[in-house]
Scaffold this motif. Sequence first.
Motif, mmCIF file in Angstrom:
data_model
loop_
_atom_site.group_PDB
_atom_site.id
_atom_site.type_symbol
_atom_site.label_atom_id
_atom_site.label_comp_id
_atom_site.label_asym_id
_atom_site.label_seq_id
_atom_site.Cartn_x
_atom_site.Cartn_y
_atom_site.Cartn_z
ATOM 1 N N SER A 267 0.862 -1.195 0.000
ATOM 2 C CA SER A 267 0.000 0.000 0.000
ATOM 3 C C SER A 267 0.890 1.233 0.000
ATOM 4 O O SER A 267 1.760 1.355 0.869
ATOM 5 C CB SER A 267 -0.865 0.064 1.262
ATOM 6 O OG SER A 267 -1.494 -1.146 1.466
ATOM 7 N N HIS A 268 0.676 2.128 -0.963
ATOM 8 C CA HIS A 268 1.501 3.339 -1.005
ATOM 9 C C HIS A 268 0.693 4.491 -1.548
ATOM 10 O O HIS A 268 -0.319 4.303 -2.236
ATOM 11 C CB HIS A 268 2.760 3.111 -1.842
ATOM 12 C CG HIS A 268 2.485 2.754 -3.260
ATOM 13 N ND1 HIS A 268 2.324 3.691 -4.243
ATOM 14 C CD2 HIS A 268 2.321 1.554 -3.859
ATOM 15 C CE1 HIS A 268 2.088 3.089 -5.383
ATOM 16 N NE2 HIS A 268 2.062 1.781 -5.185
ATOM 17 N N THR A 269 1.143 5.695 -1.223
ATOM 18 C CA THR A 269 0.456 6.877 -1.733
ATOM 19 C C THR A 269 1.455 8.014 -1.941
ATOM 20 O O THR A 269 2.451 8.104 -1.220
ATOM 21 C CB THR A 269 -0.669 7.314 -0.754
ATOM 22 O OG1 THR A 269 -1.183 8.566 -1.206
ATOM 23 C CG2 THR A 269 -0.179 7.527 0.665
ATOM 24 N N GLY A 270 1.213 8.808 -2.963
ATOM 25 C CA GLY A 270 2.022 10.003 -3.206
ATOM 26 C C GLY A 270 3.418 9.732 -3.743
ATOM 27 O O GLY A 270 4.255 10.639 -3.791
ATOM 28 N N MET A 271 3.690 8.510 -4.153
ATOM 29 C CA MET A 271 5.039 8.200 -4.648
ATOM 30 C C MET A 271 5.247 8.814 -6.031
ATOM 31 O O MET A 271 4.378 8.702 -6.896
ATOM 32 C CB MET A 271 5.222 6.677 -4.748
ATOM 33 C CG MET A 271 4.999 5.956 -3.450
ATOM 34 S SD MET A 271 6.380 6.189 -2.341
ATOM 35 C CE MET A 271 7.337 4.778 -2.747
ATOM 36 N N GLU A 272 6.425 9.422 -6.233
ATOM 37 C CA GLU A 272 6.723 10.019 -7.544
ATOM 38 C C GLU A 272 7.690 9.111 -8.289
ATOM 39 O O GLU A 272 8.886 9.395 -8.386
ATOM 40 C CB GLU A 272 7.321 11.411 -7.336
ATOM 41 C CG GLU A 272 6.343 12.377 -6.692
ATOM 42 C CD GLU A 272 6.978 13.745 -6.483
ATOM 43 O OE1 GLU A 272 7.513 14.314 -7.451
ATOM 44 O OE2 GLU A 272 6.968 14.210 -5.332
ATOM 45 N N ILE A 273 7.135 8.026 -8.776
ATOM 46 C CA ILE A 273 7.975 6.949 -9.324
ATOM 47 C C ILE A 273 8.844 7.433 -10.487
ATOM 48 O O ILE A 273 10.030 7.079 -10.561
ATOM 49 C CB ILE A 273 7.084 5.750 -9.718
ATOM 50 C CG1 ILE A 273 6.449 5.177 -8.446
ATOM 51 C CG2 ILE A 273 7.896 4.677 -10.444
ATOM 52 C CD1 ILE A 273 5.485 4.052 -8.669
ATOM 53 N N ASP A 274 8.285 8.260 -11.367
ATOM 54 C CA ASP A 274 9.066 8.735 -12.514
ATOM 55 C C ASP A 274 10.317 9.493 -12.058
ATOM 56 O O ASP A 274 11.400 9.304 -12.596
ATOM 57 C CB ASP A 274 8.224 9.669 -13.391
ATOM 58 C CG ASP A 274 7.186 8.883 -14.170
ATOM 59 O OD1 ASP A 274 7.202 7.637 -14.080
ATOM 60 O OD2 ASP A 274 6.352 9.507 -14.843
ATOM 61 N N ARG A 275 10.110 10.324 -11.044
ATOM 62 C CA ARG A 275 11.251 11.124 -10.570
ATOM 63 C C ARG A 275 12.293 10.225 -9.896
ATOM 64 O O ARG A 275 13.499 10.383 -10.110
ATOM 65 C CB ARG A 275 10.767 12.200 -9.594
ATOM 66 C CG ARG A 275 11.882 13.153 -9.167
ATOM 67 C CD ARG A 275 11.332 14.407 -8.522
ATOM 68 N NE ARG A 275 10.563 14.119 -7.323
ATOM 69 C CZ ARG A 275 11.094 13.842 -6.137
ATOM 70 N NH1 ARG A 275 12.405 13.777 -6.002
ATOM 71 N NH2 ARG A 275 10.334 13.595 -5.087
ATOM 72 N N TYR A 276 11.815 9.256 -9.100
ATOM 73 C CA TYR A 276 12.782 8.363 -8.435
ATOM 74 C C TYR A 276 13.594 7.608 -9.491
ATOM 75 O O TYR A 276 14.799 7.434 -9.359
ATOM 76 C CB TYR A 276 12.087 7.351 -7.514
ATOM 77 C CG TYR A 276 11.141 7.978 -6.516
ATOM 78 C CD1 TYR A 276 11.385 9.251 -6.007
ATOM 79 C CD2 TYR A 276 10.006 7.297 -6.075
ATOM 80 C CE1 TYR A 276 10.518 9.836 -5.106
ATOM 81 C CE2 TYR A 276 9.132 7.874 -5.170
ATOM 82 C CZ TYR A 276 9.389 9.144 -4.689
ATOM 83 O OH TYR A 276 8.536 9.713 -3.809
#
Length: 324
Positions: A267-276
């Motif tokens: 469960s996750h929220t607000g992750m900025e996967i593209d930036r990471y």
Amino acid sequence: MAGRQLKEIFRAYHARDDLAFRRAALEIIEEEQAKHHNALARDLQKLLVAGGRPVDSGSTVVVPLPPKDREGEWDLGEVREPNRLFDDLVLHPNVATALEGIVDEVRKWPSLDAAGIPRRQKLLLQGPPGCGKTTAAEAVAGELGRPLLIVRLDAVVSSYLGETASNLRRILDYADQAPFVVLFDEFDALGRSRDDASEHGEMKRVVTAFLQMTDRYRGPSLLLAATNHPTLLDEALWRRFDEVLSFGLPSVHQIRRLIRLRLRSVSHTGMEIDRYASTLRGLPHAAAEKMVLDARRNALLRNSPVVEREDAEKALPLITSRPW
Ligand SMILES: Nc1ncnc2c1ncn2[C@@H]1O[C@H](COP(=O)(O)OP(=O)(O)OP(=O)(O)O)[C@@H](O)[C@H]1O
Ligand SMILES: [Mg+2]
């Protein structure tokens, strides 16, 4: 379990579509993991990998324990039930296709033998650290439903003259007794004598001995060697392998896919996967995987069941500032 997955499994059974079956089964396992039914998820995973064999009571093929060195002091290998499948890896399409081809081919060895076509039985996996060589070997074993025999090269390599070669012979004789996937991991260690870690000529000599010993190997096992040492390639020793698979650093796109894959049952929220993914450019797959694990740990340590942006933000600088 969703009705959709059940229907998919039934459909896959009728179509004899292994891949569709596996996909549905993996979804079910992930769902159970997400519900924290960890024991059930682990059992299902084992059943899927071991092809329904009762894993805990040993494989259906009864083999003795791996051999020891001459003094009977060190185990020369370790047998493990593989815990990985191809779905667990993000690879360059060429490498993925090659690995799938090898698995398919091993299943068809009897037909190749009957047609007099040589098997591809000895493969070299090469590439930088943390890009999936060891994991891929385990996944090949998982896909084939074979036990993984990991050769303990630190035990095989002996400072006694001739003893390294006889240890190799012992382990290859053992690999003759049942269909394993044999992994000579960190293969370049083969030439490193215990006395002198940098002796180059010795490396070539022992690796060449290994290649000669396995030239005529037609046993039931698939032999995989892995190295992140480019010297092997300089020496053109790769020519003596039936195939060389080159694992490379992931593209930003592949890093993104890997982060998503590792977050799938979390469960996750607000992750900025593209930036990471952009921040992790140039680092191996292992770095992206660790970023997700560290973020999950951070969430857990703040007693949050959900991984949030702050957990990833805290993890990132530690990942990018350490050596890989
Ligand atoms: N291509 C990949 N896809 C998904 N996960 C990967 C991949 N490569 C590495 N990982 C993850 O990173 C970790 C290290 O990978 P692995 O041990 O397979 O790397 P390696 O290439 O064998 O490195 P080394 O050369 O240091 O032995 C594993 O936990 C694995 O799950
Ligand atoms: Mg490795």
